[in-house]
Design a protein around this motif. Structure first.
Motif, mmCIF file in Angstrom:
data_model
loop_
_atom_site.group_PDB
_atom_site.id
_atom_site.type_symbol
_atom_site.label_atom_id
_atom_site.label_comp_id
_atom_site.label_asym_id
_atom_site.label_seq_id
_atom_site.Cartn_x
_atom_site.Cartn_y
_atom_site.Cartn_z
ATOM 1 N N TYR A 190 44.830 36.754 0.153
ATOM 2 C CA TYR A 190 43.822 35.690 0.094
ATOM 3 C C TYR A 190 42.551 36.188 -0.594
ATOM 4 C CZ TYR A 190 40.504 32.141 1.696
ATOM 5 O OH TYR A 190 39.540 31.178 1.757
ATOM 6 N N LEU A 191 42.106 37.400 -0.238
ATOM 7 C CA LEU A 191 40.881 37.939 -0.833
ATOM 8 C C LEU A 191 41.104 38.362 -2.284
ATOM 9 C CD1 LEU A 191 39.633 40.072 2.200
ATOM 10 C CD2 LEU A 191 38.845 37.816 1.483
ATOM 11 N N LEU A 192 42.246 38.995 -2.550
ATOM 12 C CA LEU A 192 42.526 39.437 -3.919
ATOM 13 C C LEU A 192 42.637 38.246 -4.877
ATOM 14 C CD1 LEU A 192 45.204 42.228 -3.230
ATOM 15 C CD2 LEU A 192 42.785 42.534 -3.797
ATOM 16 N N SER A 193 43.210 37.136 -4.397
ATOM 17 C CA SER A 193 43.387 35.960 -5.243
ATOM 18 C C SER A 193 42.060 35.306 -5.616
ATOM 19 C CB SER A 193 44.288 34.935 -4.547
ATOM 20 O OG SER A 193 43.665 34.428 -3.381
ATOM 21 N N ARG A 194 41.004 35.686 -4.914
ATOM 22 C CA ARG A 194 39.684 35.147 -5.216
ATOM 23 C C ARG A 194 38.810 36.148 -5.958
ATOM 24 N NH1 ARG A 194 42.200 32.270 -2.062
ATOM 25 N NH2 ARG A 194 41.667 30.126 -1.491
ATOM 26 N N GLY A 195 39.438 37.139 -6.550
ATOM 27 C CA GLY A 195 38.734 38.059 -7.430
ATOM 28 C C GLY A 195 38.029 39.209 -6.741
ATOM 29 N N ILE A 196 38.238 39.388 -5.453
ATOM 30 C CA ILE A 196 37.601 40.506 -4.749
ATOM 31 C C ILE A 196 38.388 41.781 -5.028
ATOM 32 C CG2 ILE A 196 36.987 41.418 -2.468
ATOM 33 C CD1 ILE A 196 36.647 38.555 -1.520
ATOM 34 N N PRO A 197 37.756 42.870 -5.453
ATOM 35 C CA PRO A 197 38.466 44.123 -5.725
ATOM 36 C C PRO A 197 39.224 44.606 -4.503
ATOM 37 C CG PRO A 197 36.229 44.220 -6.569
ATOM 38 C CD PRO A 197 36.317 42.969 -5.749
ATOM 39 N N ARG A 198 40.336 45.297 -4.733
ATOM 40 C CA ARG A 198 41.219 45.695 -3.641
ATOM 41 C C ARG A 198 40.501 46.558 -2.590
ATOM 42 N NH1 ARG A 198 46.553 45.892 -2.510
ATOM 43 N NH2 ARG A 198 47.266 47.566 -1.139
ATOM 44 N N GLU A 199 39.725 47.536 -3.027
ATOM 45 C CA GLU A 199 39.059 48.415 -2.076
ATOM 46 C C GLU A 199 38.081 47.625 -1.200
ATOM 47 O OE1 GLU A 199 38.277 51.755 0.055
ATOM 48 O OE2 GLU A 199 39.833 51.475 -1.489
ATOM 49 N N GLU A 200 37.348 46.701 -1.819
ATOM 50 C CA GLU A 200 36.416 45.878 -1.054
ATOM 51 C C GLU A 200 37.171 44.944 -0.109
ATOM 52 O OE1 GLU A 200 32.838 42.614 -1.795
ATOM 53 O OE2 GLU A 200 33.601 43.832 -3.463
ATOM 54 N N ALA A 201 38.305 44.427 -0.556
ATOM 55 C CA ALA A 201 39.114 43.549 0.298
ATOM 56 C C ALA A 201 39.641 44.309 1.511
ATOM 57 C CB ALA A 201 40.272 42.967 -0.507
ATOM 58 N N LEU A 202 40.084 45.541 1.300
ATOM 59 C CA LEU A 202 40.554 46.368 2.412
ATOM 60 C C LEU A 202 39.447 46.585 3.439
ATOM 61 C CD1 LEU A 202 42.635 49.076 0.507
ATOM 62 C CD2 LEU A 202 43.547 47.324 2.039
ATOM 63 N N GLN A 203 38.235 46.833 2.961
ATOM 64 C CA GLN A 203 37.110 47.051 3.864
ATOM 65 C C GLN A 203 36.765 45.786 4.639
ATOM 66 O OE1 GLN A 203 33.818 48.685 1.682
ATOM 67 N NE2 GLN A 203 34.909 50.570 1.141
ATOM 68 N N LEU A 204 36.807 44.640 3.966
ATOM 69 C CA LEU A 204 36.489 43.377 4.638
ATOM 70 C C LEU A 204 37.466 43.082 5.769
ATOM 71 C CD1 LEU A 204 35.570 41.110 1.587
ATOM 72 C CD2 LEU A 204 34.021 41.836 3.411
ATOM 73 N N VAL A 205 38.755 43.260 5.502
ATOM 74 C CA VAL A 205 39.762 42.969 6.525
ATOM 75 C C VAL A 205 39.669 43.962 7.680
ATOM 76 C CG1 VAL A 205 42.231 42.780 7.004
ATOM 77 C CG2 VAL A 205 41.313 41.887 4.867
ATOM 78 N N SER A 206 39.509 45.245 7.349
ATOM 79 C CA SER A 206 39.444 46.260 8.405
ATOM 80 C C SER A 206 38.207 46.101 9.286
ATOM 81 C CB SER A 206 39.507 47.667 7.795
ATOM 82 O OG SER A 206 38.417 47.890 6.927
ATOM 83 N N HIS A 207 37.060 45.815 8.661
ATOM 84 C CA HIS A 207 35.841 45.623 9.455
ATOM 85 C C HIS A 207 35.932 44.332 10.274
ATOM 86 C CE1 HIS A 207 33.222 48.939 8.199
ATOM 87 N NE2 HIS A 207 33.816 48.859 7.024
ATOM 88 N N GLY A 208 36.570 43.325 9.729
ATOM 89 C CA GLY A 208 36.776 42.099 10.517
ATOM 90 C C GLY A 208 37.650 42.352 11.729
ATOM 91 N N PHE A 209 38.664 43.180 11.557
ATOM 92 C CA PHE A 209 39.537 43.542 12.689
ATOM 93 C C PHE A 209 38.753 44.271 13.784
ATOM 94 C CE2 PHE A 209 42.112 47.020 14.525
ATOM 95 C CZ PHE A 209 43.064 46.276 15.214
ATOM 96 N N LEU A 210 37.886 45.185 13.390
ATOM 97 C CA LEU A 210 37.107 45.930 14.372
ATOM 98 C C LEU A 210 36.049 45.052 15.033
ATOM 99 C CD1 LEU A 210 36.534 49.339 12.543
ATOM 100 C CD2 LEU A 210 38.183 48.814 14.341
ATOM 101 N N GLN A 211 35.483 44.130 14.267
ATOM 102 C CA GLN A 211 34.423 43.272 14.817
ATOM 103 C C GLN A 211 34.955 42.402 15.956
ATOM 104 O OE1 GLN A 211 31.278 43.594 13.607
ATOM 105 N NE2 GLN A 211 30.594 42.323 15.301
#
Length: 211
Positions: A190-211
């Motif tokens: 979902y994040l990659l399809s909206r142009g977010i770089p892979r490394e940034e997408a990984l960080q967004l999902v992981s931080h969302g999981f921890l939050q």
């Protein structure tokens, strides 16, 4: 103390050092205490914490990040009915070993404890969780919960989760759970399809999981 917040942050910077800390926390009846601990950037870290709840509310939060080797030992002892003990931890071991050990000891009934530990484990890192809930004889009407959840970002990442219960009383509500899985591919897509770089997408999902 009606409400206090203690925050301990350690940043070893470019020269990684060793941290060893021991703490004894006592919470009186009617008191409310929040403790937040965030050691990061060290080579080796060991924190030993003993919490004694005498009828108050205590919230303990820890966050380990960037340590080559870290071990946390937390023992929460509940002595008085009406006590409320909350234990939280969110961690991002990128390498090395993160070793977490917890005990929730209910000496008296009519009290609550809740534990939620989450880890996002990067390539080559190992996360270990060993927890135990002990309900003493006669500690009836106890509510105690323990949950460990892990997200693995690599096939090389390793998780060992060992939750446990030791209940010697009747009329209690106690449970434990553990779950470990890789990142949800649909969330990442979902994040990659909206142009977010892979490394940034990984960080967004992981931080969302921890939050």
């Amino acid at each position: 103390v009606s409400e206090e917040e203690i925050r301990m942050m350690v940043d070893a910077g470019s020269e990684k050092g060793t941290i060893l800390a021991t703490r004894n926390i006592q919470v009186a009846e009617g008191a409310e205490l929040k403790v937040q601990m965030e050691p990061y950037g060290c080579a080796r870290c060991m924190v030993i914490t003993n919490i004694q709840n005498m009828g108050g509310k205590v919230t303990h939060y820890s966050h380990f990040f960037g340590c080559d080797w870290a071990r946390e030992e937390t023992v929460a002892e509940i002595y008085t009915p009406g006590s409320d003990t909350q234990l939280y931890s969110s961690n991002l071991p990128r390498n090395g070993v993160l070793d977490l050990h917890t005990k929730q000891i209910h000496h008296a009934g009519g009290a609550t404890s809740n534990l939620l530990y989450k880890n996002v484990v990067y390539e080559g890192a190992t996360a270990i969780f060993a927890g135990n809930i002990y309900v003493a004889p006669g500690a009836h009407q106890t509510d105690a919960y323990q949950t460990n959840r892990n997200m693995l970002l690599s096939e090389k990442a390793t998780v060992h989760s060992l939750p446990g219960l030791e209940i010697l009383a009747d009329k209690v509500c106690c449970s434990h759970g553990s779950a470990s899985a890789p990142m949800d591919d649909e969330q990442l897509f979902y994040l990659l399809s909206r142009g977010i770089p892979r490394e940034e997408a990984l960080q967004l999902v992981s931080h969302g999981f921890l939050q």
